[in-house]
Design a protein around this motif. Structure first.
Motif, short mmCIF file in Angstrom:
data_model
loop_
_atom_site.label_atom_id
_atom_site.label_comp_id
_atom_site.label_asym_id
_atom_site.label_seq_id
_atom_site.Cartn_x
_atom_site.Cartn_y
_atom_site.Cartn_z
N ALA A 58 -14.41 -136.30 7.04
CA ALA A 58 -13.84 -137.38 7.51
C ALA A 58 -14.69 -138.52 8.10
CB ALA A 58 -13.06 -136.82 8.63
N GLY A 59 -16.05 -137.88 8.38
CA GLY A 59 -16.97 -139.07 8.75
C GLY A 59 -17.49 -139.70 7.69
N LEU A 60 -17.55 -139.16 6.59
CA LEU A 60 -18.03 -139.79 5.25
C LEU A 60 -17.24 -140.73 4.72
CD1 LEU A 60 -20.61 -139.90 3.29
CD2 LEU A 60 -19.44 -138.07 1.93
N PHE A 61 -15.71 -140.16 4.62
CA PHE A 61 -14.63 -141.21 4.11
C PHE A 61 -13.65 -141.40 5.35
CE2 PHE A 61 -16.13 -138.31 0.53
CZ PHE A 61 -16.95 -139.39 -0.08
N PRO A 62 -13.90 -142.38 6.20
CA PRO A 62 -13.03 -142.58 7.24
C PRO A 62 -11.55 -142.77 7.04
CG PRO A 62 -14.86 -143.92 7.32
CD PRO A 62 -14.93 -143.25 6.02
N ARG A 63 -11.18 -143.17 5.66
CA ARG A 63 -9.69 -143.34 5.41
C ARG A 63 -9.07 -142.32 4.83
NH1 ARG A 63 -8.98 -148.30 1.98
NH2 ARG A 63 -10.66 -147.69 0.74
N ALA A 64 -10.05 -141.19 4.55
CA ALA A 64 -9.40 -139.98 3.88
C ALA A 64 -8.46 -139.37 4.82
CB ALA A 64 -10.59 -139.10 3.38
N ALA A 65 -7.19 -138.85 4.51
CA ALA A 65 -6.20 -138.16 5.08
C ALA A 65 -5.36 -137.53 4.32
CB ALA A 65 -5.56 -139.12 6.23
N ALA A 66 -4.68 -136.54 4.54
CA ALA A 66 -3.55 -135.97 3.65
C ALA A 66 -2.45 -136.88 3.12
CB ALA A 66 -2.88 -134.74 4.47
N GLY A 67 -2.39 -136.68 1.81
CA GLY A 67 -1.43 -137.60 1.09
C GLY A 67 -1.93 -138.79 0.52
N VAL A 68 -3.37 -139.36 1.04
CA VAL A 68 -3.93 -140.56 0.60
C VAL A 68 -4.29 -140.39 -0.75
CG1 VAL A 68 -5.62 -142.20 1.14
CG2 VAL A 68 -4.19 -141.40 2.95
N PRO A 69 -4.31 -141.11 -1.67
CA PRO A 69 -4.89 -140.78 -3.03
C PRO A 69 -6.56 -140.82 -2.86
CG PRO A 69 -3.30 -142.63 -3.33
CD PRO A 69 -3.39 -142.32 -1.83
N LEU A 70 -7.06 -139.95 -3.48
CA LEU A 70 -8.39 -139.75 -3.54
C LEU A 70 -9.06 -141.17 -4.19
CD1 LEU A 70 -11.01 -138.20 -3.31
CD2 LEU A 70 -10.76 -137.41 -5.64
N ALA A 71 -8.42 -141.85 -4.92
CA ALA A 71 -9.07 -143.17 -5.46
C ALA A 71 -9.16 -144.30 -4.47
CB ALA A 71 -8.22 -143.32 -6.79
N ASP A 72 -8.39 -144.04 -3.14
CA ASP A 72 -8.30 -145.01 -2.31
C ASP A 72 -9.51 -144.95 -1.39
OD1 ASP A 72 -6.15 -146.00 -3.73
OD2 ASP A 72 -4.74 -145.31 -2.10
N VAL A 73 -10.09 -143.69 -1.25
CA VAL A 73 -11.08 -143.49 -0.26
C VAL A 73 -12.46 -143.07 -0.90
CG1 VAL A 73 -9.37 -142.76 1.09
CG2 VAL A 73 -10.24 -141.17 -0.16
N ALA A 74 -12.49 -142.59 -2.09
CA ALA A 74 -13.78 -142.12 -2.53
C ALA A 74 -14.27 -142.88 -3.92
CB ALA A 74 -13.82 -140.69 -3.21
N PRO A 75 -15.48 -142.96 -3.92
CA PRO A 75 -16.31 -143.76 -5.25
C PRO A 75 -15.66 -143.25 -6.43
CG PRO A 75 -17.73 -142.25 -4.01
CD PRO A 75 -16.78 -142.17 -3.30
N ASP A 76 -15.63 -144.08 -7.32
CA ASP A 76 -15.34 -143.89 -8.65
C ASP A 76 -15.48 -142.67 -9.20
OD1 ASP A 76 -13.48 -146.09 -8.56
OD2 ASP A 76 -14.83 -147.35 -9.61
N TRP A 77 -17.00 -142.37 -9.29
CA TRP A 77 -17.61 -141.52 -9.77
C TRP A 77 -17.00 -140.05 -9.46
CZ3 TRP A 77 -20.04 -137.59 -6.75
CH2 TRP A 77 -20.27 -138.05 -5.49
N LEU A 78 -16.63 -139.84 -8.28
CA LEU A 78 -15.84 -138.69 -7.75
C LEU A 78 -14.59 -138.43 -8.21
CD1 LEU A 78 -16.25 -136.13 -5.91
CD2 LEU A 78 -15.73 -137.55 -3.75
N VAL A 79 -13.97 -139.66 -8.41
CA VAL A 79 -12.37 -139.89 -8.62
C VAL A 79 -12.64 -139.17 -10.25
CG1 VAL A 79 -10.47 -141.14 -9.43
CG2 VAL A 79 -11.81 -141.49 -7.34
N GLN A 80 -13.46 -139.75 -10.90
CA GLN A 80 -13.46 -139.43 -12.46
C GLN A 80 -13.89 -137.88 -12.60
OE1 GLN A 80 -16.09 -142.17 -13.89
NE2 GLN A 80 -14.98 -143.94 -13.46
#
Length: 567
Positions: A58-80
């Motif tokens: 949560a500290g690394l990705f402040p907008r990460a929360a349950a139900g939020v798409p990974l693509a909205d909070v993480a870098p592209d390489w992690l989404v891929q």
């Protein structure tokens, strides 16, 4: 180590991978302990939605929360990476596979998946920023080392100072900067310059003011460079910016070119304003390159200076070109004992008389030994004989004076020589021949007869007293006298390579030279000896022919017998 984040996040940099858990109910089997794991961790479902994040994630990705798409909070390489890992979600549980690496903010991260049968994947993130920086630094050092090795080879490939300057600015402009200017030490009131921009090299000889560029005057004197931040690019004089540079100068480095004992010059490196400025590491690397370039330049200049000195001395040590004097033909040939040498212990000279009634003095000699040391004594003998020319009419006195000069010198070598005073009178050429421990001159008559001059004497430079007897010889038109060193008769060769050329072969060769011009006689003897020697080692060889002028015409009898003279 730890890496700070604006949110107060601390990412652990342990390199061991997190444990793998497999099976139905991945999260329930792990329990709440994963929330307290030292790694940032995210649980993502098969559709790419975030299920849960622990505190570090949560500290690394402040907008990460349950139900939020990974693509909205993480870098592209992690989404891929998650998309690739989700393709096998229906397969049996597996350990951590499909790891990925990339950057997020100022960190370099590794992501390791733990997959369950329910399609959910836990992504464990490990900070490997320090390792990435170390790898980048290692790669940079490897590239710099390879560049320096290549630069050293190219700089030392030529001992021509101008070519060395060209290579230095070419390398600097290609790898270190957008343009380079090499300023060599002043030659008179002007400085040689070499500039390079976009691969184009130009040489200049300009009258410049080094103080116009901060640190340049000091660099030309070998002092350490000033930091690039002290140099205002806008204040550079026109000569310091190569034509065709294009655009304003954004950053400048001035570094000395150290040489052998004295500075080899200075190097100015320029970067355009739209490129990154030189940092401290690049300035240090520029100094390392400049040290190698300076050493190569200094070696090239030292070689050229020594080459010039050698050429000047060689011109005095090499036997002169001989020509006709008062109608008498003189010709000579010389071959040093080694093909890599141009001078040795054999020599010859011709000192023309001041007028038709004056004698011409010809000298041929052989100094004990060979190579440069013998050539030095040869030069002394030749210069001494030049000074003793007023005594040329008295061979014995001349030899005694020369012997005294050699005994009083630091040289311990001795020499043999033969003197020939030549005087042309009313159709006859008279020779006064004196041998000082030297092989006797041979006379080639017009009918092919070969005679030996009746002269003798002691060598010079060894004994306090010199004794010699002279022989008077008259040459009729077309007849020749051959002076030679023992390198001719003692030359070893033949079918077995160990037989001397000898006096008999020399006489036979001369018998075939009856009536030939002096140059042809010398060329014939020299060619036969060279063929006899082949590739064998040999002593210095010197030959001189003196031929009386022809006042009649030579007519051929047939192809085998000597010709005859007719009026």
């Amino acid at each position: 180590m730890t890496a700070p984040h604006s949110t107060g996040l601390t990412i652990m940099t342990r390199v061991e991978r997190p444990p793998a858990h497999a099976g139905q109910g991945l999260l329930s089997s792990v329990g709440a302990s994963w929330m307290r794991a030292p790694y940032p961790a995210l649980v993502v479902d098969a559709h790419g939605g975030v299920v849960e994040v622990n505190a570090r994630a949560a500290g690394l990705f402040p907008r990460a929360a349950a139900g939020v798409p990974l693509a909205d909070v993480a870098p592209d390489w992690l989404v891929q990476a998650h998309g690739r890992a989700s393709e096998g979600a229906g397969e049996p549980a597996a350990g951590p596979g499909g790891s990925a690496r990339g950057r997020h903010a100022q960190w370099s991260l590794e992501a390791h998946p733990t997959r369950g049968v329910d399609g959910q994947i836990v992504w464990w993130l490990v900070d490997d920023t320090d390792r990435a920086l170390a790898e980048a630094a290692l790669k940079s050092e490897q590239e710099r080392t390879a560049f320096l090795a290549d630069a050293s080879s190219r700089l030392l490939a030529s001992l021509n100072s101008q070519r060395c300057m060209e290579v230095a600015v070419e390398l600097a402009a290609e790898f270190l900067a957008d343009a380079a200017v090499l300023v060599a030490p002043a030659s008179g009131r002007r400085h040689p310059l070499a500039t390079c921009v976009d691969g184009e090299v130009e040489h200049l000889l300009a009258r410049i003011d080094p103080s116009a560029v901060p640190g340049l005057a000091e660099a030309l004197q070998g002092f350490p460079p000033v930091p690039s931040r002290w140099i205002d690019p806008a204040s550079l004089p026109d000569w310091a910016v190569p034509g065709g540079f294009g655009g304003p100068v954004g950053s400048v480095v001035v570094t000395p070119l150290p040489g052998h004992g004295v500075p080899a010059g200075a190097l100015i490196l320029l970067r355009r304003s739209d490129h990154a400025a030189f940092d401290t590491s690049e300035e240090v690397f520029a100094r390392v390159f400049a040290a190698r370039a300076g050493a190569a330049l200094s070696a090239a200049r030292l070689y050229m200076e020594q080459s010039g000195i050698t050429a000047t001395l060689m011109a005095e040590l090499l036997p002169p070109m001989l020509q006709r004097v008062h109608g008498v033909e003189f010709a000579g040939a010389y071959r040093a004992s080694q093909d890599s040498e141009r001078v040795g212990g054999d020599f010859y000279d011709v000192h023309p008389g001041t007028g038709p009634g004056e004698k011409t003095l010809a000298v041929l000699g052989d100094v004990c030994g060979k190579g440069l040391e013998a050539a030095v004594l040869t030069g002394k003998i030749r210069s001494t004989l030049q000074a003793l020319l007023p005594l040329a009419g008295d061979h014995l006195q001349l030899l005694r004076m020369l012997n005294g000069a050699l005994l009083n010198s630091r040289h311990t070598r001795f020499a043999t020589l033969v003197l020939a005073s030549v005087l042309r009178r009313e159709g006859t050429t008279r020779l006064s021949l004196t041998s000082a421990g030297h092989p006797l001159p041979l006379i080639v008559r017009h009918d092919g007869t070969v005679e030996e001059a009746a002269t003798s004497g002691t060598l010079i430079g060894a004994l306090p007293d010199v004794r010699a007897t002279s022989a008077e010889v008259d040459l009729r038109p077309g007849e020749s006298c051959l002076l030679f060193t023992d390198g001719v008769t003692e030359a070893r060769g033949g079918p077995l390579g160990d037989v001397m050329f000898g006096d008999r072969r020399l006489r036979a060769a001369l018998a075939e030279c009856a009536g030939m011009p002096a140059e042809a006689v010398v060329e014939r003897v020299h060619m036969l000896v060279a063929e006899w020697i082949g590739d064998n080692r040999h002593d210095d060889i010197a030959v001189m022919a003196i031929t009386a002028p022809r006042t009649t015409h030579l007519t051929a009898v047939d192809g085998h017998t000597p010709g005859r003279y007719t009026t």
